[in-house]
Design a protein around this motif. Structure first.
Motif, PDB file in Angstrom:
ATOM      1  N   LYS A   8      32.273  38.942  59.636  1.00 35.20           N
ATOM      2  CA  LYS A   8      32.463  39.062  58.259  1.00 35.20           C
ATOM      3  C   LYS A   8      33.812  39.891  57.854  1.00 35.20           C
ATOM      4  N   GLU A   9      33.546  41.047  58.555  1.00 31.82           N
ATOM      5  CA  GLU A   9      35.167  41.889  58.279  1.00 31.82           C
ATOM      6  C   GLU A   9      36.162  41.167  58.771  1.00 31.82           C
ATOM      7  N   ARG A  10      36.359  40.473  59.768  1.00 30.27           N
ATOM      8  CA  ARG A  10      37.440  39.912  60.112  1.00 30.27           C
ATOM      9  C   ARG A  10      37.840  38.607  59.336  1.00 30.27           C
ATOM     10  N   GLU A  17      45.133  38.729  54.519  1.00 26.59           N
ATOM     11  CA  GLU A  17      46.561  38.550  55.147  1.00 26.59           C
ATOM     12  C   GLU A  17      47.339  37.199  54.723  1.00 26.59           C
ATOM     13  N   LEU A  18      46.273  36.240  54.890  1.00 25.26           N
ATOM     14  CA  LEU A  18      46.900  34.595  54.782  1.00 25.26           C
ATOM     15  C   LEU A  18      47.193  34.615  53.272  1.00 25.26           C
ATOM     16  N   ILE A  19      46.539  34.925  52.440  1.00 30.05           N
ATOM     17  CA  ILE A  19      47.107  34.617  51.072  1.00 30.05           C
ATOM     18  C   ILE A  19      48.094  35.635  50.678  1.00 30.05           C
ATOM     19  N   TRP A  20      48.333  36.720  51.023  1.00 26.76           N
ATOM     20  CA  TRP A  20      49.593  37.608  50.754  1.00 26.76           C
ATOM     21  C   TRP A  20      50.629  37.223  51.486  1.00 26.76           C
ATOM     22  N   THR A  21      50.643  36.627  52.770  1.00 33.16           N
ATOM     23  CA  THR A  21      51.886  36.393  53.153  1.00 33.16           C
ATOM     24  C   THR A  21      52.091  34.743  52.875  1.00 33.16           C
ATOM     25  N   GLY A  22      51.156  33.926  52.529  1.00 35.88           N
ATOM     26  CA  GLY A  22      51.526  32.613  52.358  1.00 35.88           C
ATOM     27  C   GLY A  22      51.126  32.432  50.814  1.00 35.88           C
ATOM     28  N   SER A  23      49.964  31.705  50.668  1.00 36.53           N
ATOM     29  CA  SER A  23      49.542  31.478  49.250  1.00 36.53           C
ATOM     30  C   SER A  23      47.983  31.032  49.467  1.00 36.53           C
ATOM     31  N   TYR A  24      47.224  31.203  48.083  1.00 40.03           N
ATOM     32  CA  TYR A  24      45.892  30.944  48.240  1.00 40.03           C
ATOM     33  C   TYR A  24      45.568  29.420  48.435  1.00 40.03           C
ATOM     34  N   GLY A  25      46.409  28.543  47.697  1.00 41.75           N
ATOM     35  CA  GLY A  25      46.101  27.067  47.786  1.00 41.75           C
ATOM     36  C   GLY A  25      46.484  26.474  49.003  1.00 41.75           C
ATOM     37  N   SER A  26      47.489  27.076  49.717  1.00 44.15           N
ATOM     38  CA  SER A  26      47.634  26.450  51.079  1.00 44.15           C
ATOM     39  C   SER A  26      47.084  27.036  52.068  1.00 44.15           C
ATOM     40  N   THR A  27      46.028  28.009  51.870  1.00 40.27           N
ATOM     41  CA  THR A  27      45.357  28.604  53.031  1.00 40.27           C
ATOM     42  C   THR A  27      44.022  27.781  53.161  1.00 40.27           C
ATOM     43  N   SER A  28      43.648  27.351  54.225  1.00 35.34           N
ATOM     44  CA  SER A  28      42.406  26.288  54.219  1.00 35.34           C
ATOM     45  C   SER A  28      41.242  27.489  55.138  1.00 35.34           C
ATOM     46  N   VAL A  29      39.984  27.028  54.929  1.00 39.35           N
ATOM     47  CA  VAL A  29      38.944  27.425  55.699  1.00 39.35           C
ATOM     48  C   VAL A  29      39.305  27.380  57.042  1.00 39.35           C
ATOM     49  N   ASP A  30      39.765  26.424  57.708  1.00 42.11           N
ATOM     50  CA  ASP A  30      39.945  26.429  58.987  1.00 42.11           C
ATOM     51  C   ASP A  30      41.124  27.548  59.456  1.00 42.11           C
ATOM     52  N   GLN A  31      42.292  27.724  58.781  1.00 38.99           N
ATOM     53  CA  GLN A  31      42.970  28.596  59.202  1.00 38.99           C
ATOM     54  C   GLN A  31      42.584  29.937  59.064  1.00 38.99           C
ATOM     55  N   GLY A  37      39.242  34.269  64.247  1.00 40.55           N
ATOM     56  CA  GLY A  37      38.626  34.267  65.615  1.00 40.55           C
ATOM     57  C   GLY A  37      37.152  33.997  65.445  1.00 40.55           C
ATOM     58  N   VAL A  38      36.885  33.324  64.101  1.00 40.63           N
ATOM     59  CA  VAL A  38      35.314  33.129  63.963  1.00 40.63           C
ATOM     60  C   VAL A  38      35.119  31.406  63.860  1.00 40.63           C
ATOM     61  N   LYS A  39      33.908  31.177  64.279  1.00 40.56           N
ATOM     62  CA  LYS A  39      33.651  29.470  63.922  1.00 40.56           C
ATOM     63  C   LYS A  39      33.342  29.329  62.604  1.00 40.56           C
ATOM     64  N   LYS A  40      33.546  28.073  62.229  1.00 34.94           N
ATOM     65  CA  LYS A  40      33.509  27.511  61.035  1.00 34.94           C
ATOM     66  C   LYS A  40      31.935  27.734  60.416  1.00 34.94           C
ATOM     67  N   GLY A  41      31.068  27.554  61.307  1.00 41.30           N
ATOM     68  CA  GLY A  41      29.612  27.794  60.759  1.00 41.30           C
ATOM     69  C   GLY A  41      29.365  29.187  60.570  1.00 41.30           C
ATOM     70  N   SER A  42      29.969  30.054  61.199  1.00 41.03           N
ATOM     71  CA  SER A  42      29.799  31.635  60.869  1.00 41.03           C
ATOM     72  C   SER A  42      30.325  31.729  59.621  1.00 41.03           C
ATOM     73  N   GLU A  48      29.719  31.031  50.802  1.00 38.09           N
ATOM     74  CA  GLU A  48      29.483  29.568  50.334  1.00 38.09           C
ATOM     75  C   GLU A  48      31.016  28.847  50.065  1.00 38.09           C
ATOM     76  N   SER A  49      31.895  29.660  49.777  1.00 34.35           N
ATOM     77  CA  SER A  49      33.411  28.890  49.662  1.00 34.35           C
ATOM     78  C   SER A  49      34.442  29.938  49.697  1.00 34.35           C
ATOM     79  N   LYS A  50      35.654  29.269  49.913  1.00 34.35           N
ATOM     80  CA  LYS A  50      36.638  30.046  50.070  1.00 34.35           C
ATOM     81  C   LYS A  50      37.001  31.189  48.859  1.00 34.35           C
ATOM     82  N   THR A  51      36.380  30.623  47.706  1.00 32.61           N
ATOM     83  CA  THR A  51      36.617  31.381  46.643  1.00 32.61           C
ATOM     84  C   THR A  51      35.902  32.673  46.535  1.00 32.61           C
TER      85      THR A  51
END
Length: 198
Positions: A8-10, A17-31, A37-42, A48-51
């Protein structure tokens, strides 16, 4: 006894870091999962969501940042020195981030807010709440400076909003131009806004 998971902390650190160095819209759950270093199921076990993750991460980041602000804006520090310390901290932080990421990143809250304010109401409200709390630090310093006769500021809330907009505007300019020299005159400009006589 099993090992305590830090997934959770990771995830929280990764999305910040991803939304600060890039953007929120372009950052996916997979990224986010890959960076953490966490599986998508975790991911969906915790959020519930990226939001929801973004709101949690922003809350976490603000809680940590407030510890620093509480020290900088301590009542035992002279009122205007609180503001100058805050501005110096902006510059120091941006310099460190530029060294790490190769770019000036500006303010994460304003950068994210400008991107999502018309498309994600939950995030917008969270960011607005944080920015409102931040302005209160300036307001308390201005109010104390006025009470001590250091400056004339009978409308501390209005002046705090102006000062805040000024500082955040410089951070945005520094990000857009990728140039830290936009922050060089931050304190001098603030002195003009506050009517400080050197």
């Amino acid at each position: 006894m099993g090992r305590t998971s830090t997934a959770k902390e990771r995830l929280i650190e990764a999305v910040l870091e991803l939304i600060w160095t890039g953007s929120y819209g372009s950052t996916s759950v997979d990224q986010i999962c890959e960076r953490a270093g966490v599986k998508k199921g975790s991911f969906y076990h915790f959020f519930e969501s990226k939001t929801e993750l973004a709101v949690t991460a922003i809350d976490h980041g603000w809680t940590e940042h407030r510890k620093k602000l509480d020290e900088m804006f301590s009542p035992v520090v002279p009122p205007l020195e609180r503001i100058w310390r805050c501005f110096r901290d902006f510059t120091d932080e941006q310099r460190e981030l530029q060294a790490k990421h190769g770019r000036v990143l500006g303010c994460p809250i304003h950068t994210l807010g400008a991107e999502v304010s018309t498309v994600d109401e939950k995030l917008r409200q969270k960011l607005q709440d944080i920015l409102s709390q931040f302005v209160c630090y300036y307001e308390s310093a201005i109010r104390d400076a006025h009470a001590q006769g250091v400056i004339q500021a009978p409308d501390a809330p209005a002046l705090a909003r102006i000062l805040f907009a000024y500082g955040e505007g410089l951070l945005a300019q520094a990000r857009i131009w990728n140039d830290l020299t936009h922050l060089d005159s931050m304190e001098a400009g603030a002195r003009l806004i506050l009517g400080v006589k050197s």
